[in-house]
Design a protein around this motif. Structure first.
Motif, PDB file in Angstrom:
ATOM      1  N   VAL A 109       0.854  -1.190   0.000  1.00 16.60           N
ATOM      2  CA  VAL A 109       0.000   0.000   0.000  1.00 16.60           C
ATOM      3  C   VAL A 109       0.887   1.236   0.000  1.00 16.60           C
ATOM      4  O   VAL A 109       1.816   1.339   0.806  1.00 16.60           O
ATOM      5  CB  VAL A 109      -0.929   0.016   1.227  1.00 16.60           C
ATOM      6  CG1 VAL A 109      -1.765   1.301   1.256  1.00 16.60           C
ATOM      7  CG2 VAL A 109      -1.845  -1.207   1.215  1.00 16.60           C
ATOM      8  N   LEU A 122      -2.378  -0.634  -3.806  1.00 18.42           N
ATOM      9  CA  LEU A 122      -3.402   0.334  -3.405  1.00 18.42           C
ATOM     10  C   LEU A 122      -2.687   1.634  -3.059  1.00 18.42           C
ATOM     11  O   LEU A 122      -1.612   1.613  -2.451  1.00 18.42           O
ATOM     12  CB  LEU A 122      -4.169  -0.189  -2.185  1.00 18.42           C
ATOM     13  CG  LEU A 122      -5.501   0.464  -1.845  1.00 18.42           C
ATOM     14  CD1 LEU A 122      -6.528   0.162  -2.933  1.00 18.42           C
ATOM     15  CD2 LEU A 122      -6.014  -0.049  -0.501  1.00 18.42           C
ATOM     16  N   LEU A 168      -3.024   5.587  -1.461  1.00 20.84           N
ATOM     17  CA  LEU A 168      -3.697   6.649  -0.730  1.00 20.84           C
ATOM     18  C   LEU A 168      -2.823   7.893  -0.815  1.00 20.84           C
ATOM     19  O   LEU A 168      -1.587   7.801  -0.846  1.00 20.84           O
ATOM     20  CB  LEU A 168      -3.906   6.263   0.731  1.00 20.84           C
ATOM     21  CG  LEU A 168      -4.981   5.220   1.064  1.00 20.84           C
ATOM     22  CD1 LEU A 168      -4.582   3.833   0.588  1.00 20.84           C
ATOM     23  CD2 LEU A 168      -5.237   5.193   2.561  1.00 20.84           C
ATOM     24  N   HIS A 175      -6.476   5.737  -5.087  1.00 15.73           N
ATOM     25  CA  HIS A 175      -7.736   5.091  -4.717  1.00 15.73           C
ATOM     26  C   HIS A 175      -8.488   5.831  -3.618  1.00 15.73           C
ATOM     27  O   HIS A 175      -9.710   5.732  -3.522  1.00 15.73           O
ATOM     28  CB  HIS A 175      -7.464   3.651  -4.255  1.00 15.73           C
ATOM     29  CG  HIS A 175      -6.879   2.792  -5.326  1.00 15.73           C
ATOM     30  ND1 HIS A 175      -5.534   2.520  -5.410  1.00 15.73           N
ATOM     31  CD2 HIS A 175      -7.465   2.158  -6.372  1.00 15.73           C
ATOM     32  CE1 HIS A 175      -5.311   1.736  -6.459  1.00 15.73           C
ATOM     33  NE2 HIS A 175      -6.455   1.507  -7.055  1.00 15.73           N
ATOM     34  N   GLU A 176      -7.758   6.554  -2.779  1.00 16.10           N
ATOM     35  CA  GLU A 176      -8.406   7.246  -1.658  1.00 16.10           C
ATOM     36  C   GLU A 176      -7.595   8.471  -1.281  1.00 16.10           C
ATOM     37  O   GLU A 176      -6.355   8.431  -1.295  1.00 16.10           O
ATOM     38  CB  GLU A 176      -8.516   6.298  -0.459  1.00 16.10           C
ATOM     39  CG  GLU A 176      -9.235   6.879   0.745  1.00 16.10           C
ATOM     40  CD  GLU A 176      -9.372   5.861   1.878  1.00 16.10           C
ATOM     41  OE1 GLU A 176      -9.118   6.227   3.037  1.00 16.10           O
ATOM     42  OE2 GLU A 176      -9.714   4.693   1.586  1.00 16.10           O
ATOM     43  N   ARG A 207      -4.710   0.388   7.832  1.00 20.77           N
ATOM     44  CA  ARG A 207      -6.017  -0.266   7.865  1.00 20.77           C
ATOM     45  C   ARG A 207      -6.278  -1.020   6.557  1.00 20.77           C
ATOM     46  O   ARG A 207      -6.753  -2.166   6.559  1.00 20.77           O
ATOM     47  CB  ARG A 207      -7.107   0.770   8.112  1.00 20.77           C
ATOM     48  CG  ARG A 207      -8.504   0.169   8.278  1.00 20.77           C
ATOM     49  CD  ARG A 207      -9.510   1.211   8.704  1.00 20.77           C
ATOM     50  NE  ARG A 207      -9.704   2.258   7.707  1.00 20.77           N
ATOM     51  CZ  ARG A 207      -9.248   3.504   7.818  1.00 20.77           C
ATOM     52  NH1 ARG A 207      -8.552   3.868   8.872  1.00 20.77           N
ATOM     53  NH2 ARG A 207      -9.484   4.381   6.863  1.00 20.77           N
ATOM     54  N   HIS A 208      -5.949  -0.400   5.442  1.00 18.12           N
ATOM     55  CA  HIS A 208      -6.124  -1.071   4.154  1.00 18.12           C
ATOM     56  C   HIS A 208      -5.177  -2.265   4.026  1.00 18.12           C
ATOM     57  O   HIS A 208      -5.569  -3.320   3.501  1.00 18.12           O
ATOM     58  CB  HIS A 208      -5.892  -0.084   3.015  1.00 18.12           C
ATOM     59  CG  HIS A 208      -7.053   0.812   2.745  1.00 18.12           C
ATOM     60  ND1 HIS A 208      -8.218   0.372   2.157  1.00 18.12           N
ATOM     61  CD2 HIS A 208      -7.234   2.137   2.986  1.00 18.12           C
ATOM     62  CE1 HIS A 208      -9.064   1.375   2.037  1.00 18.12           C
ATOM     63  NE2 HIS A 208      -8.491   2.466   2.542  1.00 18.12           N
ATOM     64  N   GLY A 254      -6.567  -5.113   5.853  1.00 16.37           N
ATOM     65  CA  GLY A 254      -7.648  -5.749   5.126  1.00 16.37           C
ATOM     66  C   GLY A 254      -7.147  -6.637   3.997  1.00 16.37           C
ATOM     67  O   GLY A 254      -7.654  -7.751   3.796  1.00 16.37           O
TER      68      GLY A 254
END
Length: 245
Positions: free
Chosen positions: A92, A112, A114, A169-170, A183-184, A187
């Protein structure tokens, strides 16, 4: 150069190399070495220190090192980007500030992404240099049809703009970025490691096939242009402009 911290089995790797984490040969060499050192971690979060994730290639080192440095630098850039892209565990990106050129590629290589501030984009054409195959195909995997405008426009996107094309993505508040990334990562690591690794390999296969097909023909030309007198004249002018009052 890259700080490592453990957060309950998640390795947080923080680029800490000068004021803007510029990419030079040493930092690029450290990326795959550090990922290998945290191979047992269930997931990885990649972020930057200070106000930048990575502002891209250290152009001063390119100019001072000349063609011989370029000959080492470009393969190291590809190896570092592939090490992130093909890491079998969840990765991430917590993009804490500017992520430009090679810095954008490192972020895009993560599963991912952020972002909390700064700008992100591919500025290579503005600097007069083309893309090696690996960075280009990693970017194609990340943003698909949006790649043409991102490459040819050589612009910088704000976080919300980057999110609109799937590059981010965020968007997170600066003070909450790392917690959100963890947190991602938590997950993503819920899947069995071998299942996650296989799924990631399957998703990345088209990019890897394009890399294998084009690398031998395209990368020598890329290196030739990066090493050309025209490129170094452009860098000379750019670096001189930074010194003007």
């Amino acid at each position: 150069m890259i700080e490592t911290a453990d957060h309950d089995g998640i390795a947080v790797l923080t680029l800490n190399h000068g004021p803007v984490n510029a990419l030079d040969l040493e930092l690029l060499t450290a990326v795959p070495e550090t990922l290998a050192a945290v191979a047992d971690a269930r997931a990885v979060v990649l972020t930057g220190s200070g106000r930048s994730f990575s502002a891209g290639v250290d152009l001063k080192r390119i100019f001072e090192g000349g063609p011989r440095y370029v000959e080492e630098f470009l393969p190291a850039l590809s190896v570092a980007a592939l090490a992130v892209f093909e890491h079998p565990k969840p990765v991430v990106a917590a993009v804490n500030g500017h992520a430009l050129a090679g810095g954008c590629v490192l972020a895009a290589a993560c599963d991912l992404r952020l972002m909390s501030g700064g700008t992100i984009g591919l500025t290579e054409l503005a600097a007069g240099v083309p893309f090696p195959t690996v960075p280009l195909e990693i970017m194609r995997h990340a943003v698909g049809p949006a790649l043409d405008a991102l490459v040819l426009g050589a612009g910088r996107l704000a976080p919300d703009q980057a999110r609109s094309i799937g590059l981010v993505h965020e968007v997170a508040e600066p003070g909450l970025l790392l917690a959100a990334a963890l947190r991602h990562a938590e997950g993503l690591r819920a899947a069995p490691p071998d299942v996650y690794a296989l799924a990631k390999h399957q998703l990345h296969r088209p990019a890897r096939e394009r890399i294998d097909a084009a690398r031998a023909s395209d990368d020598p030309l890329v290196q030739e242009i990066w090493s050309s007198e025209r490129t170094f004249a452009t860098l000379r002018g750019y670096l001189a402009s930074l010194r003007r009052p």
